[in-house]
Design a protein around this motif. Structure first.
Motif, mmCIF file in Angstrom:
data_model
loop_
_atom_site.group_PDB
_atom_site.id
_atom_site.type_symbol
_atom_site.label_atom_id
_atom_site.label_comp_id
_atom_site.label_asym_id
_atom_site.label_seq_id
_atom_site.Cartn_x
_atom_site.Cartn_y
_atom_site.Cartn_z
ATOM 1 N N MET A 154 40.178 41.666 40.246
ATOM 2 C CA MET A 154 39.629 41.510 41.589
ATOM 3 C C MET A 154 40.169 42.612 42.494
ATOM 4 O O MET A 154 41.383 42.760 42.640
ATOM 5 C CB MET A 154 40.019 40.143 42.176
ATOM 6 C CG MET A 154 39.676 38.970 41.290
ATOM 7 S SD MET A 154 37.915 38.885 40.919
ATOM 8 C CE MET A 154 37.818 37.351 40.004
ATOM 9 N N ASP A 164 35.443 43.288 39.003
ATOM 10 C CA ASP A 164 34.494 42.426 39.698
ATOM 11 C C ASP A 164 33.934 43.200 40.893
ATOM 12 O O ASP A 164 34.687 43.618 41.774
ATOM 13 C CB ASP A 164 35.225 41.168 40.164
ATOM 14 C CG ASP A 164 34.313 39.968 40.285
ATOM 15 O OD1 ASP A 164 33.885 39.464 39.250
ATOM 16 O OD2 ASP A 164 34.047 39.535 41.421
ATOM 17 N N ASP A 205 43.083 36.639 40.351
ATOM 18 C CA ASP A 205 42.332 35.706 41.181
ATOM 19 C C ASP A 205 43.296 34.597 41.612
ATOM 20 O O ASP A 205 43.353 33.520 41.014
ATOM 21 C CB ASP A 205 41.127 35.128 40.438
ATOM 22 C CG ASP A 205 40.176 34.402 41.383
ATOM 23 O OD1 ASP A 205 40.630 34.004 42.480
ATOM 24 O OD2 ASP A 205 38.994 34.235 41.044
#
Length: 416
Positions: free
Chosen positions: A57, A130, A336
């Protein structure tokens, strides 16, 4: 001045450099030529042939990095304020877990350096990023910028990468008037990927095609839509959807990847019933799942958790991947924190998760460098503005990426 020396002096160290950065163009004593060291990235030697990739992320933002001097949503959700800290300096963040280096900005080069060195020494081959597209809406532009800061360092460290495309936000683009249709918005994003990412030498290829993963599909749910989206590309990517979602892309899908859901039964079913039918299948391994959404005021919680069990969950899911003999494995996830799936070193678990990945990968160098990589990060911050110290730390980074950890550790101890 020799151009390699110039580059080294400004901190780009994956090229051959001499030991002097004085900028003196005078002739050297020919009897004592300068010592040359090379810092090209060297692969980690390991015994496990599985390609190991890390889901990543790039969406974190701090009050120092943002233009409005506010912490990003993924540290705050709706009700947390990282400006508040306890007596130990632990900030109030939207997670049950706390990064070892503290909450950070994903575009911070010292953070990226720390993350990628940790991954490299754990035997990870590449990063699955992502990604929310190219449009300037919500925090999508910031995620794209952070992604490209990450990509800029990947080649220096010697890691690969690919994009995990989030199509769920395409409707937001249309609703904001930034694109006429969801398919046209996706075509713009895919065109950008082709021109900026797919051609990179360290972009992950499967069957000679650039790997593109999709978290879904969620919005583009028909084969015709994906055929339209890919129609402008010179080479159709090796396209992997989330497990049980490939039918939404039809023949455009090359396969599927596993994810985390409820308990390990779903992962077991994927390996037993789905993987054998796929042309390309990617397994998954994770340390646990415990989302913060309800406590963060960001809506209802997901409704289920997977306990970390002091590392036993990661052990079990790695063992399942080994038994399934997967060619590709996605680790879910590096960071995350909102869903509690992080493998990144934390206050709660220390380096135990990266150590487990290292063992799974069969890294031949059994000595641990993780604490020294953290020391490099801490010194980068502590010695900010100290040019001489930063030059030494640049060299430490060079030793790490060129797989000379003993030299890196020795030089770290000399930084005052």
């Amino acid at each position: 001045m020799n151009k390699y020396i110039t580059l080294f002096c400004i901190g780009i160290i994956n090229l051959a450099v001499t030991s002097s950065c004085s900028g003196d163009d005078k002739k050297s004593d020919t009897s004592t030529p300068p010592v040359t060291e090379t810092f090209d990235p060297v692969p980690v030697e390991k015994t496990n042939s599985t390609k190991i990739y890390m889901h990543y992320m790039a969406w974190f933002e701090t009050n120092e990095s943002s233009t409005d001097h506010k912490w990003g949503y993924h540290w705050t959700m709706a009700n947390k304020n990282p400006n508040n800290a306890d007596a130990n300096g632990r900030r109030e963040i939207a997670s049950y877990y706390y990064p070892l280096i503290g909450p950070y900005h994903s575009g911070d080069k010292e953070v990226i350096e720390n993350h990628l060195l940790m991954m490299k020494y754990a035997g990870i081959d590449g990063v699955l990023i992502d990604w929310y597209g190219t449009y300037d809406l919500n925090d999508y532009k910031m995620v794209k910028e952070n992604t490209e800061q990450l990509i800029a360092m990947l080649d220096k460290v010697g890691l690969e990468y690919a994009i995990v495309y989030e199509d769920r936000f395409l409707k937001n683009i249309v609703d904001a008037g930034l694109a006429p249709t969801v398919t046209s918005a996706a075509k713009t994003d895919l065109s950008y990927m082709q021109s900026h990412y797919f051609g990179d030498s360290n972009y992950i290829k499967i069957n000679s095609k650039p790997l593109l993963m999709n978290f879904g599909p969620i919005i583009l749910t028909t084969a015709d839509e994906w055929t339209n989206v890919f129609s402008g590309l010179s080479t159709k990517p090796a396209f992997l959807t989330l497990w049980d979602h490939s039918s939404k892309a039809g023949t455009n899908a090359s396969g599927e990847y596993a994810w985390v859901y409820k308990d390990n039964t779903y992962l077991s079913n994927f390996y037993t019933n789905t993987l054998p039918k796929l042309s390309v299948g990617m397994g998954g391994a994770y340390p646990g799942f415990h989302d913060f959404y309800k406590d963060g005021g960001a809506g209802d919680d997901i409704g289920w958790t997977i306990d970390h069990n002091n590392g036993a969950t990661l052990d079990e899911t790695l063992a399942m991947a080994k038994s399934a003999k997967v060619n590709y494995l996605q680790l879910i996830t590096w960071n995350d924190f909102g869903e509690g799936t992080m493998i990144e070193p934390t206050k709660e678990f220390g380096y135990s998760y990266v150590e487990k990945i290292k063992t799974f990968a069969g890294v031949k160098n059994t000595s641990s460098s993780f604490s020294e990589i953290s020391k490099l990060y801490n010194l980068r911050k502590e010695k900010k503005g100290n040019t001489e110290a930063q030059k030494k730390l640049d060299k430490v980074f060079g030793y790490f990426v060129s797989m000379q950890p003993d030299k890196a550790k020795q030089l770290l101890n000399e930084v005052k």
